[in-house]
Scaffold this motif. Sequence first.
Motif, PDB file in Angstrom:
ATOM      1  N   THR A  39       0.630  -1.180   0.034  1.00 53.63           N
ATOM      2  CA  THR A  39      -0.094  -0.022   0.171  1.00 53.63           C
ATOM      3  C   THR A  39       0.704   1.126   0.041  1.00 53.63           C
ATOM      4  O   THR A  39       0.545   2.318  -0.856  1.00 53.63           O
ATOM      5  N   LEU A  40       1.968   1.412   0.837  1.00 53.44           N
ATOM      6  CA  LEU A  40       2.722   2.567   0.905  1.00 53.44           C
ATOM      7  C   LEU A  40       3.490   2.588  -0.280  1.00 53.44           C
ATOM      8  O   LEU A  40       4.032   3.628  -1.048  1.00 53.44           O
ATOM      9  N   LEU A  41       4.020   1.509  -0.919  1.00 57.70           N
ATOM     10  CA  LEU A  41       4.898   1.739  -2.237  1.00 57.70           C
ATOM     11  C   LEU A  41       4.066   1.840  -3.171  1.00 57.70           C
ATOM     12  O   LEU A  41       4.307   2.886  -4.150  1.00 57.70           O
ATOM     13  N   ALA A  42       2.726   1.927  -3.494  1.00 60.08           N
ATOM     14  CA  ALA A  42       2.106   2.092  -4.344  1.00 60.08           C
ATOM     15  C   ALA A  42       1.419   3.939  -4.222  1.00 60.08           C
ATOM     16  O   ALA A  42       1.583   4.391  -5.141  1.00 60.08           O
ATOM     17  N   PHE A  43       1.350   4.101  -2.829  1.00 60.04           N
ATOM     18  CA  PHE A  43       1.099   5.375  -2.566  1.00 60.04           C
ATOM     19  C   PHE A  43       2.189   6.379  -3.010  1.00 60.04           C
ATOM     20  O   PHE A  43       1.964   7.131  -3.712  1.00 60.04           O
ATOM     21  N   ALA A  44       3.437   5.771  -2.683  1.00 55.88           N
ATOM     22  CA  ALA A  44       4.625   6.565  -3.067  1.00 55.88           C
ATOM     23  C   ALA A  44       4.811   6.644  -4.610  1.00 55.88           C
ATOM     24  O   ALA A  44       4.990   7.723  -5.101  1.00 55.88           O
ATOM     25  N   GLN A  45       4.552   5.791  -5.199  1.00 52.52           N
ATOM     26  CA  GLN A  45       4.721   5.769  -6.749  1.00 52.52           C
ATOM     27  C   GLN A  45       3.510   6.534  -7.296  1.00 52.52           C
ATOM     28  O   GLN A  45       3.870   7.491  -8.417  1.00 52.52           O
ATOM     29  N   ARG A  53      13.794   9.699  -3.086  1.00 57.97           N
ATOM     30  CA  ARG A  53      12.983   9.486  -2.260  1.00 57.97           C
ATOM     31  C   ARG A  53      12.057   8.180  -2.242  1.00 57.97           C
ATOM     32  O   ARG A  53      11.640   7.716  -0.914  1.00 57.97           O
ATOM     33  N   LEU A  54      12.024   7.781  -3.354  1.00 60.71           N
ATOM     34  CA  LEU A  54      11.421   6.342  -3.454  1.00 60.71           C
ATOM     35  C   LEU A  54      12.354   5.269  -2.929  1.00 60.71           C
ATOM     36  O   LEU A  54      11.829   4.167  -2.209  1.00 60.71           O
ATOM     37  N   GLN A  55      13.663   5.346  -3.071  1.00 56.97           N
ATOM     38  CA  GLN A  55      14.543   4.793  -2.575  1.00 56.97           C
ATOM     39  C   GLN A  55      14.321   4.767  -0.792  1.00 56.97           C
ATOM     40  O   GLN A  55      14.677   3.766  -0.138  1.00 56.97           O
ATOM     41  N   LEU A  56      14.355   5.801  -0.548  1.00 57.76           N
ATOM     42  CA  LEU A  56      14.224   5.970   0.831  1.00 57.76           C
ATOM     43  C   LEU A  56      13.025   5.284   1.569  1.00 57.76           C
ATOM     44  O   LEU A  56      13.208   4.789   2.667  1.00 57.76           O
ATOM     45  N   VAL A  57      12.024   5.547   0.708  1.00 55.78           N
ATOM     46  CA  VAL A  57      10.807   4.704   1.362  1.00 55.78           C
ATOM     47  C   VAL A  57      10.892   3.196   1.308  1.00 55.78           C
ATOM     48  O   VAL A  57      10.780   2.449   2.453  1.00 55.78           O
ATOM     49  N   GLY A  58      11.503   2.696   0.419  1.00 49.97           N
ATOM     50  CA  GLY A  58      11.845   1.300   0.324  1.00 49.97           C
ATOM     51  C   GLY A  58      12.834   0.846   1.356  1.00 49.97           C
ATOM     52  O   GLY A  58      12.777  -0.398   2.062  1.00 49.97           O
ATOM     53  N   GLU A  59      13.853   1.760   1.737  1.00 52.39           N
ATOM     54  CA  GLU A  59      14.823   1.432   2.836  1.00 52.39           C
ATOM     55  C   GLU A  59      13.926   1.270   4.346  1.00 52.39           C
ATOM     56  O   GLU A  59      14.279   0.488   5.076  1.00 52.39           O
TER      57      GLU A  59
END
Length: 112
Positions: A39-45, A53-59
Motif C-alpha cells: 500500500t505504501l509503495l503504491a502510494f509513493a509511486q 525519495r522512492l529509495q528512502l521509502v523502500g529502505e
Amino acid sequence: MSTPKDDAASEGQFGFELLKLLLQVAWADDDVGSAEAETLLAFAQRQQLSPERLQLVGECLAGRAPLPPPNLGFLKPRRLEVMRAVKALLLSDLRVGNEEEAILEQISALLS
C-alpha cells in the motif's frame, strides 16, 4: 498568486509529508506487513516521488533506514485527508493493533 508549478510542488510536498507520517503509522506495531508495504509503495509511486525519495521509502519499509519525521504543520490544514489516508493504511492488512489505534488517536490530537 500561486502558479500551477507552485501548486504541483505543494502537492508533491504534501504527498511526501503524508508518506512520512504513514511510514510512522506502519511501524507503530514494530512490524510492517506485506499488505502495508505494498500500500505504501503504491502510494509513493502515485505521488511521483523522486528516485531518491522512492529509495528512502523502500529502505524505511525494510527497516534499513531511520524513519524521517513528518512535518505535521504542513499536514494540519488537510487533516481530514490525512486521517482518511491513515485509516486506509491501518485497514490494509485487515488488522488494527492496539499500538496502531493509539497512534491514530495521537495523530488526530496532533492535527487538531
